[in-house]
Design a protein around this motif. Structure first.
Motif, PDB file in Angstrom:
ATOM      1  N   ARG A  33       0.829  -1.209   0.000  1.00  0.00           N
ATOM      2  CA  ARG A  33       0.000   0.000   0.000  1.00  0.00           C
ATOM      3  C   ARG A  33       0.863   1.259   0.000  1.00  0.00           C
ATOM      4  NH1 ARG A  33      -3.379   1.145  -1.828  1.00  0.00           N
ATOM      5  NH2 ARG A  33      -4.784   2.235  -0.401  1.00  0.00           N
ATOM      6  N   VAL A  34       1.969   1.243   0.736  1.00  0.00           N
ATOM      7  CA  VAL A  34       2.876   2.391   0.726  1.00  0.00           C
ATOM      8  C   VAL A  34       3.453   2.596  -0.667  1.00  0.00           C
ATOM      9  CG1 VAL A  34       5.108   3.243   1.564  1.00  0.00           C
ATOM     10  CG2 VAL A  34       3.443   2.309   3.172  1.00  0.00           C
ATOM     11  N   ARG A  35       3.812   1.501  -1.312  1.00  0.00           N
ATOM     12  CA  ARG A  35       4.318   1.574  -2.688  1.00  0.00           C
ATOM     13  C   ARG A  35       3.272   2.145  -3.638  1.00  0.00           C
ATOM     14  NH1 ARG A  35       8.040   2.602  -6.431  1.00  0.00           N
ATOM     15  NH2 ARG A  35       7.797   1.312  -8.289  1.00  0.00           N
ATOM     16  N   GLN A  36       2.031   1.700  -3.517  1.00  0.00           N
ATOM     17  CA  GLN A  36       0.957   2.209  -4.352  1.00  0.00           C
ATOM     18  C   GLN A  36       0.732   3.700  -4.118  1.00  0.00           C
ATOM     19  OE1 GLN A  36      -2.254  -0.377  -3.218  1.00  0.00           O
ATOM     20  NE2 GLN A  36      -1.835  -1.865  -4.853  1.00  0.00           N
ATOM     21  N   CYS A  37       0.753   4.094  -2.844  1.00  0.00           N
ATOM     22  CA  CYS A  37       0.555   5.511  -2.513  1.00  0.00           C
ATOM     23  C   CYS A  37       1.690   6.375  -3.057  1.00  0.00           C
ATOM     24  CB  CYS A  37       0.441   5.688  -0.997  1.00  0.00           C
ATOM     25  SG  CYS A  37      -1.079   5.042  -0.277  1.00  0.00           S
ATOM     26  N   SER A  38       2.903   5.857  -3.018  1.00  0.00           N
ATOM     27  CA  SER A  38       4.036   6.625  -3.533  1.00  0.00           C
ATOM     28  C   SER A  38       3.905   6.859  -5.036  1.00  0.00           C
ATOM     29  CB  SER A  38       5.350   5.912  -3.215  1.00  0.00           C
ATOM     30  OG  SER A  38       5.419   4.657  -3.883  1.00  0.00           O
ATOM     31  N   ILE A  39       3.400   5.864  -5.757  1.00  0.00           N
ATOM     32  CA  ILE A  39       3.181   6.016  -7.197  1.00  0.00           C
ATOM     33  C   ILE A  39       2.061   7.025  -7.452  1.00  0.00           C
ATOM     34  CG2 ILE A  39       2.462   4.835  -9.304  1.00  0.00           C
ATOM     35  CD1 ILE A  39       3.754   2.303  -8.192  1.00  0.00           C
ATOM     36  N   GLN A  40       0.969   6.922  -6.684  1.00  0.00           N
ATOM     37  CA  GLN A  40      -0.130   7.867  -6.824  1.00  0.00           C
ATOM     38  C   GLN A  40       0.322   9.287  -6.500  1.00  0.00           C
ATOM     39  OE1 GLN A  40      -3.022   6.181  -4.151  1.00  0.00           O
ATOM     40  NE2 GLN A  40      -3.935   4.890  -5.740  1.00  0.00           N
ATOM     41  N   LEU A  41       1.162   9.404  -5.479  1.00  0.00           N
ATOM     42  CA  LEU A  41       1.652  10.723  -5.090  1.00  0.00           C
ATOM     43  C   LEU A  41       2.506  11.340  -6.186  1.00  0.00           C
ATOM     44  CD1 LEU A  41       1.788  12.801  -2.759  1.00  0.00           C
ATOM     45  CD2 LEU A  41       3.823  11.619  -1.950  1.00  0.00           C
ATOM     46  N   ARG A  50      -2.568  15.387  -3.400  1.00  0.00           N
ATOM     47  CA  ARG A  50      -1.269  15.049  -2.824  1.00  0.00           C
ATOM     48  C   ARG A  50      -1.346  14.926  -1.302  1.00  0.00           C
ATOM     49  NH1 ARG A  50       3.503  15.562  -5.581  1.00  0.00           N
ATOM     50  NH2 ARG A  50       3.349  16.064  -7.800  1.00  0.00           N
ATOM     51  N   MET A  51      -2.083  15.829  -0.660  1.00  0.00           N
ATOM     52  CA  MET A  51      -2.218  15.780   0.794  1.00  0.00           C
ATOM     53  C   MET A  51      -2.945  14.519   1.232  1.00  0.00           C
ATOM     54  SD  MET A  51      -3.050  19.750   1.818  1.00  0.00           S
ATOM     55  CE  MET A  51      -3.325  19.242   3.527  1.00  0.00           C
ATOM     56  N   CYS A  52      -4.011  14.150   0.529  1.00  0.00           N
ATOM     57  CA  CYS A  52      -4.765  12.949   0.871  1.00  0.00           C
ATOM     58  C   CYS A  52      -3.915  11.692   0.694  1.00  0.00           C
ATOM     59  CB  CYS A  52      -6.025  12.853   0.010  1.00  0.00           C
ATOM     60  SG  CYS A  52      -7.264  14.119   0.355  1.00  0.00           S
ATOM     61  N   ILE A  53      -3.200  11.622  -0.421  1.00  0.00           N
ATOM     62  CA  ILE A  53      -2.367  10.454  -0.692  1.00  0.00           C
ATOM     63  C   ILE A  53      -1.219  10.363   0.312  1.00  0.00           C
ATOM     64  CG2 ILE A  53      -0.836   9.373  -2.381  1.00  0.00           C
ATOM     65  CD1 ILE A  53      -2.574  10.692  -4.559  1.00  0.00           C
ATOM     66  N   ALA A  54      -0.605  11.501   0.633  1.00  0.00           N
ATOM     67  CA  ALA A  54       0.497  11.513   1.603  1.00  0.00           C
ATOM     68  C   ALA A  54       0.011  11.081   2.985  1.00  0.00           C
ATOM     69  CB  ALA A  54       1.123  12.900   1.663  1.00  0.00           C
ATOM     70  N   THR A  55      -1.187  11.519   3.367  1.00  0.00           N
ATOM     71  CA  THR A  55      -1.750  11.113   4.656  1.00  0.00           C
ATOM     72  C   THR A  55      -2.004   9.618   4.688  1.00  0.00           C
ATOM     73  OG1 THR A  55      -2.829  13.273   4.894  1.00  0.00           O
ATOM     74  CG2 THR A  55      -3.634  11.482   6.283  1.00  0.00           C
ATOM     75  N   ASN A  94      -1.119   5.608  14.544  1.00  0.00           N
ATOM     76  CA  ASN A  94      -1.724   4.858  13.449  1.00  0.00           C
ATOM     77  C   ASN A  94      -3.228   4.694  13.646  1.00  0.00           C
ATOM     78  OD1 ASN A  94      -2.528   1.796  12.489  1.00  0.00           O
ATOM     79  ND2 ASN A  94      -1.231   2.856  11.000  1.00  0.00           N
ATOM     80  N   SER A  95      -3.653   4.410  14.876  1.00  0.00           N
ATOM     81  CA  SER A  95      -5.081   4.217  15.152  1.00  0.00           C
ATOM     82  C   SER A  95      -5.860   5.513  14.962  1.00  0.00           C
ATOM     83  CB  SER A  95      -5.274   3.693  16.577  1.00  0.00           C
ATOM     84  OG  SER A  95      -4.700   2.408  16.729  1.00  0.00           O
ATOM     85  N   LEU A  96      -5.293   6.637  15.402  1.00  0.00           N
ATOM     86  CA  LEU A  96      -5.979   7.925  15.264  1.00  0.00           C
ATOM     87  C   LEU A  96      -6.114   8.329  13.795  1.00  0.00           C
ATOM     88  CD1 LEU A  96      -4.387   9.948  18.221  1.00  0.00           C
ATOM     89  CD2 LEU A  96      -6.707   9.014  18.088  1.00  0.00           C
ATOM     90  N   ILE A  97      -5.024   8.170  13.040  1.00  0.00           N
ATOM     91  CA  ILE A  97      -5.082   8.511  11.607  1.00  0.00           C
ATOM     92  C   ILE A  97      -6.048   7.583  10.878  1.00  0.00           C
ATOM     93  CG2 ILE A  97      -3.747   8.669   9.475  1.00  0.00           C
ATOM     94  CD1 ILE A  97      -1.328   9.425  11.111  1.00  0.00           C
ATOM     95  N   MET A 105     -12.599   9.765   4.534  1.00  0.00           N
ATOM     96  CA  MET A 105     -12.349   9.257   3.188  1.00  0.00           C
ATOM     97  C   MET A 105     -13.137   7.977   2.872  1.00  0.00           C
ATOM     98  SD  MET A 105     -10.374  11.616   2.156  1.00  0.00           S
ATOM     99  CE  MET A 105      -9.916  10.922   0.566  1.00  0.00           C
ATOM    100  N   ASP A 106     -13.057   6.978   3.744  1.00  0.00           N
ATOM    101  CA  ASP A 106     -13.688   5.691   3.443  1.00  0.00           C
ATOM    102  C   ASP A 106     -15.201   5.717   3.622  1.00  0.00           C
ATOM    103  OD1 ASP A 106     -11.307   4.531   2.753  1.00  0.00           O
ATOM    104  OD2 ASP A 106     -10.923   3.700   4.743  1.00  0.00           O
ATOM    105  N   TRP A 107     -15.681   6.472   4.609  1.00  0.00           N
ATOM    106  CA  TRP A 107     -17.112   6.552   4.858  1.00  0.00           C
ATOM    107  C   TRP A 107     -17.732   7.850   4.360  1.00  0.00           C
ATOM    108  CZ3 TRP A 107     -17.496   4.497  10.603  1.00  0.00           C
ATOM    109  CH2 TRP A 107     -17.203   3.130  10.614  1.00  0.00           C
ATOM    110  N   GLY A 108     -16.943   8.892   4.230  1.00  0.00           N
ATOM    111  CA  GLY A 108     -17.473  10.171   3.764  1.00  0.00           C
ATOM    112  C   GLY A 108     -18.471  10.804   4.711  1.00  0.00           C
TER     113      GLY A 108
END
Length: 201
Positions: A33-41, A50-55, A94-97, A105-108
Protein backbone atom coordinates in the motif's frame (compact mmCIF):
# COMPACT_ATOMS: atom_id res chain seq x y z
CA UNK A 1 20.17 -7.39 25.71
CA UNK A 2 21.31 -9.45 22.76
CA UNK A 3 24.94 -8.46 23.35
CA UNK A 4 24.98 -10.34 26.68
CA UNK A 5 23.46 -13.54 25.31
CA UNK A 6 25.88 -16.42 24.71
CA UNK A 7 24.88 -17.61 21.27
CA UNK A 8 26.89 -18.77 18.33
CA UNK A 9 27.27 -16.63 15.20
CA UNK A 10 25.18 -19.17 13.29
CA UNK A 11 22.33 -18.90 15.80
CA UNK A 12 22.57 -15.11 15.69
CA UNK A 13 22.27 -15.23 11.89
CA UNK A 14 19.26 -17.54 12.13
CA UNK A 15 17.56 -15.14 14.56
CA UNK A 16 18.21 -12.21 12.23
CA UNK A 17 16.77 -14.11 9.27
CA UNK A 18 13.78 -15.14 11.35
CA UNK A 19 13.08 -11.54 12.35
CA UNK A 20 13.44 -10.41 8.75
CA UNK A 21 10.95 -13.06 7.55
CA UNK A 22 8.46 -12.17 10.31
CA UNK A 23 8.67 -8.46 9.51
CA UNK A 24 8.24 -9.10 5.78
CA UNK A 25 5.21 -11.33 6.32
CA UNK A 26 3.53 -9.03 8.85
CA UNK A 27 4.12 -5.84 6.88
CA UNK A 28 3.72 -7.15 3.32
CA UNK A 29 0.26 -5.64 2.86
CA UNK A 30 1.28 -2.25 4.27
CA UNK A 31 4.45 -2.27 2.18
CA UNK A 32 2.39 -2.79 -0.98
CA UNK A 33 0.00 0.00 0.00
CA UNK A 34 2.88 2.39 0.73
CA UNK A 35 4.32 1.57 -2.69
CA UNK A 36 0.96 2.21 -4.35
CA UNK A 37 0.55 5.51 -2.51
CA UNK A 38 4.04 6.63 -3.53
CA UNK A 39 3.18 6.02 -7.20
CA UNK A 40 -0.13 7.87 -6.82
CA UNK A 41 1.65 10.72 -5.09
CA UNK A 42 4.13 11.02 -7.94
CA UNK A 43 1.37 11.35 -10.55
CA UNK A 44 -1.02 13.49 -8.46
CA UNK A 45 -1.69 16.83 -10.15
CA UNK A 46 -3.27 18.98 -7.43
CA UNK A 47 -2.37 19.86 -3.85
CA UNK A 48 -5.51 18.39 -2.29
CA UNK A 49 -4.90 14.99 -3.87
CA UNK A 50 -1.27 15.05 -2.82
CA UNK A 51 -2.22 15.78 0.79
CA UNK A 52 -4.77 12.95 0.87
CA UNK A 53 -2.37 10.45 -0.69
CA UNK A 54 0.50 11.51 1.60
CA UNK A 55 -1.75 11.11 4.66
CA UNK A 56 -2.79 7.65 3.52
CA UNK A 57 0.84 6.67 2.93
CA UNK A 58 1.82 7.98 6.38
CA UNK A 59 -1.06 5.96 7.89
CA UNK A 60 0.35 2.72 6.49
CA UNK A 61 3.95 3.69 7.30
CA UNK A 62 3.14 4.17 11.01
CA UNK A 63 2.10 0.52 11.22
CA UNK A 64 5.69 -0.63 10.66
CA UNK A 65 7.40 0.47 13.93
CA UNK A 66 5.01 -1.35 16.33
CA UNK A 67 5.51 -4.61 14.42
CA UNK A 68 9.27 -4.21 14.20
CA UNK A 69 9.72 -3.19 17.83
CA UNK A 70 7.40 -5.88 19.20
CA UNK A 71 9.16 -8.58 17.20
CA UNK A 72 12.59 -7.38 18.34
CA UNK A 73 11.49 -7.25 22.00
CA UNK A 74 9.90 -10.71 21.80
CA UNK A 75 13.14 -12.19 20.49
CA UNK A 76 15.16 -10.47 23.21
CA UNK A 77 16.99 -7.90 21.13
CA UNK A 78 15.81 -4.99 23.27
CA UNK A 79 14.39 -4.44 26.71
CA UNK A 80 10.61 -4.15 26.79
CA UNK A 81 10.74 -1.27 29.29
CA UNK A 82 13.03 0.77 27.04
CA UNK A 83 11.21 0.41 23.75
CA UNK A 84 7.58 -0.51 24.35
CA UNK A 85 6.54 3.14 24.75
CA UNK A 86 7.76 3.81 21.21
CA UNK A 87 5.65 0.95 19.88
CA UNK A 88 2.61 2.22 21.77
CA UNK A 89 3.17 5.78 20.52
CA UNK A 90 3.27 4.70 16.88
CA UNK A 91 0.28 2.40 17.40
CA UNK A 92 -1.75 5.27 18.86
CA UNK A 93 -0.79 7.55 15.96
CA UNK A 94 -1.72 4.86 13.45
CA UNK A 95 -5.08 4.22 15.15
CA UNK A 96 -5.98 7.93 15.26
CA UNK A 97 -5.08 8.51 11.61
CA UNK A 98 -6.92 5.34 10.56
CA UNK A 99 -10.00 6.44 12.50
CA UNK A 100 -9.96 9.88 10.88
CA UNK A 101 -9.43 8.29 7.45
CA UNK A 102 -12.46 6.04 8.01
CA UNK A 103 -14.72 8.97 8.88
CA UNK A 104 -13.55 11.33 6.14
CA UNK A 105 -12.35 9.26 3.19
CA UNK A 106 -13.69 5.69 3.44
CA UNK A 107 -17.11 6.55 4.86
CA UNK A 108 -17.47 10.17 3.76
CA UNK A 109 -19.39 11.00 6.94
CA UNK A 110 -17.33 14.14 7.52
CA UNK A 111 -16.16 16.53 4.82
CA UNK A 112 -13.82 19.50 5.00
CA UNK A 113 -13.79 22.40 2.58
CA UNK A 114 -10.29 23.92 2.22
CA UNK A 115 -11.75 27.02 0.58
CA UNK A 116 -14.16 27.93 3.39
CA UNK A 117 -12.57 25.98 6.24
CA UNK A 118 -15.96 24.48 7.12
CA UNK A 119 -16.51 20.96 8.43
CA UNK A 120 -19.83 19.36 7.56
CA UNK A 121 -21.60 16.01 7.88
CA UNK A 122 -22.82 13.95 4.96
CA UNK A 123 -26.42 14.87 4.17
CA UNK A 124 -27.32 11.79 2.15
CA UNK A 125 -27.62 8.53 4.11
CA UNK A 126 -29.39 5.18 3.68
CA UNK A 127 -29.20 3.84 7.23
CA UNK A 128 -30.85 5.17 10.40
CA UNK A 129 -28.86 7.64 12.51
CA UNK A 130 -28.40 5.19 15.39
CA UNK A 131 -26.56 2.80 13.07
CA UNK A 132 -23.93 5.46 12.24
CA UNK A 133 -23.56 6.42 15.91
CA UNK A 134 -22.97 2.82 16.94
CA UNK A 135 -20.70 2.17 13.96
CA UNK A 136 -18.52 5.20 14.67
CA UNK A 137 -18.36 4.46 18.40
CA UNK A 138 -17.56 0.79 17.80
CA UNK A 139 -14.98 1.61 15.15
CA UNK A 140 -13.36 4.11 17.52
CA UNK A 141 -13.06 1.54 20.31
CA UNK A 142 -12.00 -1.37 18.12
CA UNK A 143 -9.29 0.71 16.38
CA UNK A 144 -7.53 0.49 19.76
CA UNK A 145 -8.23 -3.22 20.32
CA UNK A 146 -4.47 -3.85 20.18
CA UNK A 147 -4.29 -2.36 23.71
CA UNK A 148 -6.58 -5.02 25.14
CA UNK A 149 -3.67 -6.79 26.86
CA UNK A 150 -3.08 -3.61 28.88
CA UNK A 151 -6.46 -3.90 30.58
CA UNK A 152 -6.52 -5.71 33.92
CA UNK A 153 -9.89 -7.26 33.06
CA UNK A 154 -8.19 -9.42 30.43
CA UNK A 155 -5.10 -10.09 32.54
CA UNK A 156 -5.96 -13.76 33.14
CA UNK A 157 -6.25 -14.58 29.44
CA UNK A 158 -3.43 -16.39 27.69
CA UNK A 159 -1.65 -14.77 24.71
CA UNK A 160 -3.40 -17.14 22.29
CA UNK A 161 -6.80 -16.23 23.74
CA UNK A 162 -6.02 -12.51 23.46
CA UNK A 163 -4.95 -12.94 19.84
CA UNK A 164 -8.15 -14.86 19.06
CA UNK A 165 -10.26 -12.18 20.76
CA UNK A 166 -8.60 -9.24 19.01
CA UNK A 167 -8.81 -10.98 15.62
CA UNK A 168 -12.52 -11.71 16.17
CA UNK A 169 -13.12 -8.06 17.10
CA UNK A 170 -11.25 -6.94 13.96
CA UNK A 171 -13.40 -9.21 11.78
CA UNK A 172 -16.53 -7.70 13.35
CA UNK A 173 -15.18 -4.16 12.86
CA UNK A 174 -14.47 -4.86 9.20
CA UNK A 175 -17.92 -6.38 8.78
CA UNK A 176 -19.63 -3.18 9.98
CA UNK A 177 -17.06 -1.00 8.16
CA UNK A 178 -18.01 -2.57 4.82
CA UNK A 179 -21.66 -1.52 5.11
CA UNK A 180 -20.87 2.20 5.26
CA UNK A 181 -17.99 1.90 2.81
CA UNK A 182 -20.24 0.32 0.17
CA UNK A 183 -22.93 2.90 0.89
CA UNK A 184 -20.44 5.72 0.27
CA UNK A 185 -19.32 4.12 -2.99
CA UNK A 186 -22.95 3.84 -4.13
CA UNK A 187 -23.52 7.53 -3.37
CA UNK A 188 -20.35 8.54 -5.23
CA UNK A 189 -21.28 6.39 -8.23
CA UNK A 190 -24.76 7.92 -8.41
CA UNK A 191 -23.34 11.44 -8.12
CA UNK A 192 -20.87 10.81 -10.94
CA UNK A 193 -23.61 9.28 -13.11
CA UNK A 194 -25.80 12.33 -12.50
CA UNK A 195 -22.94 14.66 -13.48
CA UNK A 196 -22.32 12.73 -16.71
CA UNK A 197 -26.04 12.80 -17.53
CA UNK A 198 -26.21 16.54 -16.86
CA UNK A 199 -23.24 17.16 -19.18
CA UNK A 200 -24.86 15.23 -22.01
CA UNK A 201 -28.10 17.18 -21.85
Amino acid sequence: MITTMRISPVMFLILCVFIYVCVCVCTAYCSIRVRQCSIQLYYASDTHSRMCIATNMFKYATSFPPIWITAAVTLGFYSSNDTIHWAISFAVINSLISLAWDLVMDWGLISFSPATGRISLRSRTYYPIWFYVLAVAGNMVLRFAWAINRLSYFGNMSPSQLILLTEALEVFRRFVWNFIRIEWEVINTKNKAAEVLADTL
